[in-house]
Write a protein that holds these residues in place. Sequence first.
Motif, PDB file in Angstrom:
ATOM      1  N   LEU A  11      94.257  61.211  67.642  1.00 58.67           N
ATOM      2  CA  LEU A  11      93.561  59.961  67.948  1.00 58.67           C
ATOM      3  C   LEU A  11      92.136  59.999  67.418  1.00 58.67           C
ATOM      4  CD1 LEU A  11      93.542  57.194  69.353  1.00 58.67           C
ATOM      5  CD2 LEU A  11      92.775  58.363  71.431  1.00 58.67           C
ATOM      6  N   ASP A  12      91.442  61.114  67.614  1.00 59.25           N
ATOM      7  CA  ASP A  12      90.069  61.231  67.135  1.00 59.25           C
ATOM      8  C   ASP A  12      90.018  61.256  65.612  1.00 59.25           C
ATOM      9  OD1 ASP A  12      89.303  61.328  69.761  1.00 59.25           O
ATOM     10  OD2 ASP A  12      89.020  63.501  69.815  1.00 59.25           O
ATOM     11  N   ALA A  13      91.042  61.821  64.978  1.00 57.98           N
ATOM     12  CA  ALA A  13      91.081  61.840  63.512  1.00 57.98           C
ATOM     13  C   ALA A  13      91.266  60.434  62.954  1.00 57.98           C
ATOM     14  CB  ALA A  13      92.201  62.758  63.030  1.00 57.98           C
ATOM     15  N   VAL A  14      92.167  59.650  63.549  1.00 54.77           N
ATOM     16  CA  VAL A  14      92.350  58.263  63.109  1.00 54.77           C
ATOM     17  C   VAL A  14      91.047  57.498  63.266  1.00 54.77           C
ATOM     18  CG1 VAL A  14      93.573  56.097  63.548  1.00 54.77           C
ATOM     19  CG2 VAL A  14      94.825  58.259  63.599  1.00 54.77           C
ATOM     20  N   SER A  15      90.341  57.730  64.362  1.00 57.94           N
ATOM     21  CA  SER A  15      89.062  57.070  64.583  1.00 57.94           C
ATOM     22  C   SER A  15      88.037  57.497  63.542  1.00 57.94           C
ATOM     23  CB  SER A  15      88.557  57.396  65.992  1.00 57.94           C
ATOM     24  OG  SER A  15      87.276  56.838  66.223  1.00 57.94           O
ATOM     25  N   HIS A  16      87.918  58.809  63.312  1.00 53.34           N
ATOM     26  CA  HIS A  16      86.937  59.297  62.343  1.00 53.34           C
ATOM     27  C   HIS A  16      87.191  58.738  60.955  1.00 53.34           C
ATOM     28  CE1 HIS A  16      84.166  61.917  60.225  1.00 53.34           C
ATOM     29  NE2 HIS A  16      85.157  62.235  59.405  1.00 53.34           N
ATOM     30  N   LEU A  17      88.454  58.628  60.558  1.00 52.18           N
ATOM     31  CA  LEU A  17      88.805  58.127  59.228  1.00 52.18           C
ATOM     32  C   LEU A  17      88.707  56.605  59.131  1.00 52.18           C
ATOM     33  CD1 LEU A  17      91.903  60.417  58.637  1.00 52.18           C
ATOM     34  CD2 LEU A  17      89.707  60.574  57.439  1.00 52.18           C
ATOM     35  N   CYS A  18      88.322  55.951  60.221  1.00 53.17           N
ATOM     36  CA  CYS A  18      88.264  54.478  60.268  1.00 53.17           C
ATOM     37  C   CYS A  18      89.632  53.876  59.982  1.00 53.17           C
ATOM     38  CB  CYS A  18      87.235  53.930  59.274  1.00 53.17           C
ATOM     39  SG  CYS A  18      85.588  54.593  59.454  1.00 53.17           S
ATOM     40  N   GLY A  19      90.676  54.573  60.376  1.00 51.16           N
ATOM     41  CA  GLY A  19      92.035  54.109  60.144  1.00 51.16           C
ATOM     42  C   GLY A  19      92.620  54.674  58.865  1.00 51.16           C
ATOM     43  N   LEU A  20      93.934  54.562  58.755  1.00 52.09           N
ATOM     44  CA  LEU A  20      94.651  54.985  57.561  1.00 52.09           C
ATOM     45  C   LEU A  20      95.471  53.813  57.054  1.00 52.09           C
ATOM     46  CD1 LEU A  20      94.930  57.536  59.851  1.00 52.09           C
ATOM     47  CD2 LEU A  20      95.719  58.657  57.776  1.00 52.09           C
ATOM     48  N   GLN A  21      95.421  53.585  55.745  1.00 51.44           N
ATOM     49  CA  GLN A  21      96.218  52.497  55.185  1.00 51.44           C
ATOM     50  C   GLN A  21      97.689  52.815  55.401  1.00 51.44           C
ATOM     51  OE1 GLN A  21      94.586  50.900  51.672  1.00 51.44           O
ATOM     52  NE2 GLN A  21      96.418  49.787  51.066  1.00 51.44           N
ATOM     53  N   ALA A  22      98.461  51.793  55.812  1.00 52.87           N
ATOM     54  CA  ALA A  22      99.782  52.097  56.374  1.00 52.87           C
ATOM     55  C   ALA A  22     100.843  51.061  56.047  1.00 52.87           C
ATOM     56  CB  ALA A  22      99.659  52.245  57.890  1.00 52.87           C
ATOM     57  N   GLN A  23     100.703  50.339  54.912  1.00 53.46           N
ATOM     58  CA  GLN A  23     101.792  49.409  54.622  1.00 53.46           C
ATOM     59  C   GLN A  23     103.093  50.132  54.333  1.00 53.46           C
ATOM     60  OE1 GLN A  23      99.104  49.870  52.652  1.00 53.46           O
ATOM     61  NE2 GLN A  23      99.408  49.002  50.619  1.00 53.46           N
ATOM     62  N   GLU A  24     102.999  51.390  53.859  1.00 49.74           N
ATOM     63  CA  GLU A  24     104.173  52.267  53.803  1.00 49.74           C
ATOM     64  C   GLU A  24     104.187  53.049  55.115  1.00 49.74           C
ATOM     65  OE1 GLU A  24     106.422  52.210  51.554  1.00 49.74           O
ATOM     66  OE2 GLU A  24     105.406  50.887  50.132  1.00 49.74           O
ATOM     67  N   PRO A  25     105.140  52.764  56.010  1.00 53.41           N
ATOM     68  CA  PRO A  25     105.006  53.208  57.408  1.00 53.41           C
ATOM     69  C   PRO A  25     104.898  54.706  57.616  1.00 53.41           C
ATOM     70  CG  PRO A  25     106.663  51.478  57.226  1.00 53.41           C
ATOM     71  CD  PRO A  25     106.294  51.857  55.829  1.00 53.41           C
ATOM     72  N   GLN A  26     105.515  55.528  56.749  1.00 53.95           N
ATOM     73  CA  GLN A  26     105.509  56.971  56.986  1.00 53.95           C
ATOM     74  C   GLN A  26     104.292  57.676  56.386  1.00 53.95           C
ATOM     75  OE1 GLN A  26     108.095  58.728  58.922  1.00 53.95           O
ATOM     76  NE2 GLN A  26     108.197  56.565  59.474  1.00 53.95           N
ATOM     77  N   GLU A  27     103.538  57.005  55.546  1.00 49.26           N
ATOM     78  CA  GLU A  27     102.466  57.677  54.813  1.00 49.26           C
ATOM     79  C   GLU A  27     101.348  58.240  55.701  1.00 49.26           C
ATOM     80  OE1 GLU A  27     104.777  57.429  51.816  1.00 49.26           O
ATOM     81  OE2 GLU A  27     102.792  58.278  51.463  1.00 49.26           O
ATOM     82  N   PRO A  28     100.943  57.575  56.796  1.00 50.62           N
ATOM     83  CA  PRO A  28      99.869  58.157  57.613  1.00 50.62           C
ATOM     84  C   PRO A  28     100.188  59.541  58.162  1.00 50.62           C
ATOM     85  CG  PRO A  28     100.130  55.837  58.145  1.00 50.62           C
ATOM     86  CD  PRO A  28     101.281  56.210  57.258  1.00 50.62           C
ATOM     87  N   PHE A  29     101.460  59.852  58.334  1.00 50.38           N
ATOM     88  CA  PHE A  29     101.806  61.176  58.845  1.00 50.38           C
ATOM     89  C   PHE A  29     101.379  62.263  57.858  1.00 50.38           C
ATOM     90  CE2 PHE A  29     104.622  58.320  61.126  1.00 50.38           C
ATOM     91  CZ  PHE A  29     104.558  58.810  62.423  1.00 50.38           C
ATOM     92  N   THR A  30     101.613  62.032  56.560  1.00 51.31           N
ATOM     93  CA  THR A  30     101.173  62.999  55.557  1.00 51.31           C
ATOM     94  C   THR A  30      99.655  63.052  55.500  1.00 51.31           C
ATOM     95  OG1 THR A  30     103.167  62.596  54.249  1.00 51.31           O
ATOM     96  CG2 THR A  30     101.321  63.670  53.127  1.00 51.31           C
ATOM     97  N   GLY A  31      99.003  61.891  55.622  1.00 50.76           N
ATOM     98  CA  GLY A  31      97.546  61.863  55.603  1.00 50.76           C
ATOM     99  C   GLY A  31      96.936  62.708  56.702  1.00 50.76           C
ATOM    100  N   LEU A  32      97.536  62.674  57.886  1.00 53.19           N
ATOM    101  CA  LEU A  32      97.020  63.485  58.992  1.00 53.19           C
ATOM    102  C   LEU A  32      97.445  64.943  58.857  1.00 53.19           C
ATOM    103  CD1 LEU A  32      97.401  61.089  62.054  1.00 53.19           C
ATOM    104  CD2 LEU A  32      95.321  61.688  60.816  1.00 53.19           C
ATOM    105  N   TRP A  33      98.652  65.203  58.371  1.00 56.30           N
ATOM    106  CA  TRP A  33      99.085  66.580  58.167  1.00 56.30           C
ATOM    107  C   TRP A  33      98.147  67.320  57.214  1.00 56.30           C
ATOM    108  CZ3 TRP A  33     100.642  68.925  53.579  1.00 56.30           C
ATOM    109  CH2 TRP A  33     101.144  70.236  53.718  1.00 56.30           C
ATOM    110  N   SER A  34      97.670  66.627  56.189  1.00 56.88           N
ATOM    111  CA  SER A  34      96.782  67.255  55.215  1.00 56.88           C
ATOM    112  C   SER A  34      95.389  67.505  55.772  1.00 56.88           C
ATOM    113  CB  SER A  34      96.672  66.383  53.955  1.00 56.88           C
ATOM    114  OG  SER A  34      97.870  66.417  53.211  1.00 56.88           O
ATOM    115  N   ARG A  35      95.079  66.936  56.923  1.00 55.93           N
ATOM    116  CA  ARG A  35      93.719  67.015  57.459  1.00 55.93           C
ATOM    117  C   ARG A  35      93.601  67.757  58.783  1.00 55.93           C
ATOM    118  NH1 ARG A  35      93.864  61.851  54.673  1.00 55.93           N
ATOM    119  NH2 ARG A  35      91.922  61.523  53.478  1.00 55.93           N
TER     120      ARG A  35
END
Length: 370
Positions: A11-35
């Motif tokens: 939750l804090d990571a999503v907040s820090h990143l000001c959100g993750l672009q997500a029109q492809e529904p599964q992509e935010p999971f990789t974005g957070l895994w990498s971080r």
Amino acid sequence: MLLERSELPPLDAVSHLCGLQAQEPQEPFTGLWSRLHGFQPGALSDLLTGRQVVRTHLMRRTVHLVTAADVLAWRARHNAMLRQRVLGVYRRELAGVDLDELAAAGRDVLADGEPRSMAQLARAVADRWPEPGTRPLGEMLVAGVLSMVQLPPRGMWRQKAGVRNALVSSWLGREIDPLPTEDGSDPVGQELVRRYLAAYGPAATADVRAWSGLAGLPGAVAALRGELVTFRDERGRELLDLPDAPRPDPETPAPVRFLPAFDNAILGYDDRTRIIDDADRGLSVAGARVVLVDGRVAATWDVEPGTESGRGAKGTRSTQGAGGAKDTVVVTPLRAFSRSERAEVADEGEELASFLSDGESARVRVRREV
């Protein structure tokens, strides 16, 4: 969070990143895994069902995964931009439609609390506005004049689901914050600038505009100048940053990272040459997933559906034994890799393959350079 994985909760990571672009529904999971260290995808799914993060049209009129707190605080500041961007596509079709009346009609339809697809919502008001067609009406309703979110199971880990829309007020239990109107100082815009710089600075005002899609933020920047520090980039552009923000030495080694489609590490800037070569810029808007090597885009990646054999094609590294279908992470270099770079890409690719398959496969293939 790309130089070193963070211990922040999702939750804090999503907040820090000001959100993750997500029109492809599964992509935010990789974005957070990498971080994030030890990121578990179920934790993000739980945040969605627990209404702590939401999927909504926001920056640049694209679907973003943002915290509930941020959509409540930021949506009103984006309203005019969202409306204008839909009109930019459907101005002719929506000519003569009173958008305030359209919004009121949409709210009346949604007053029963039932989520609806965009087409269902548009058809419910089409008798009153038969000329535009359902697509223009629907897009204006769900992305322009109403504050809406896309409900789970859309966007949950390894689930496929259509889009069901509900009002933010219905899903989160209260209306979005109104814009302050007292003195025109734009406190919401100022907070957007601060938050953007905390995640992506140093950056130019053009970068802030490219990330947000908002044209009116220069005023907010002007109001903040007294608390910001400035630099010049190689082109002479002024860059702004928070005074206590981390600014690593240019020689700091950057580990290999796999980024999802439309990651803000690339799309969050007007000047994308800081991370991707001009020759490859088109990849950033085409939805290509990319691999960072020493902090720059050096390859693309995708997932190749597996076969029943546990052995991969020639050149595939695998730590997975035989049995069951095994997907493979396939990396396509954009430039020549050194032996050590190729090894690091393969190692990180194995970790990604294991993550994406819930531990069922760790297969990666790094193609030879063209």
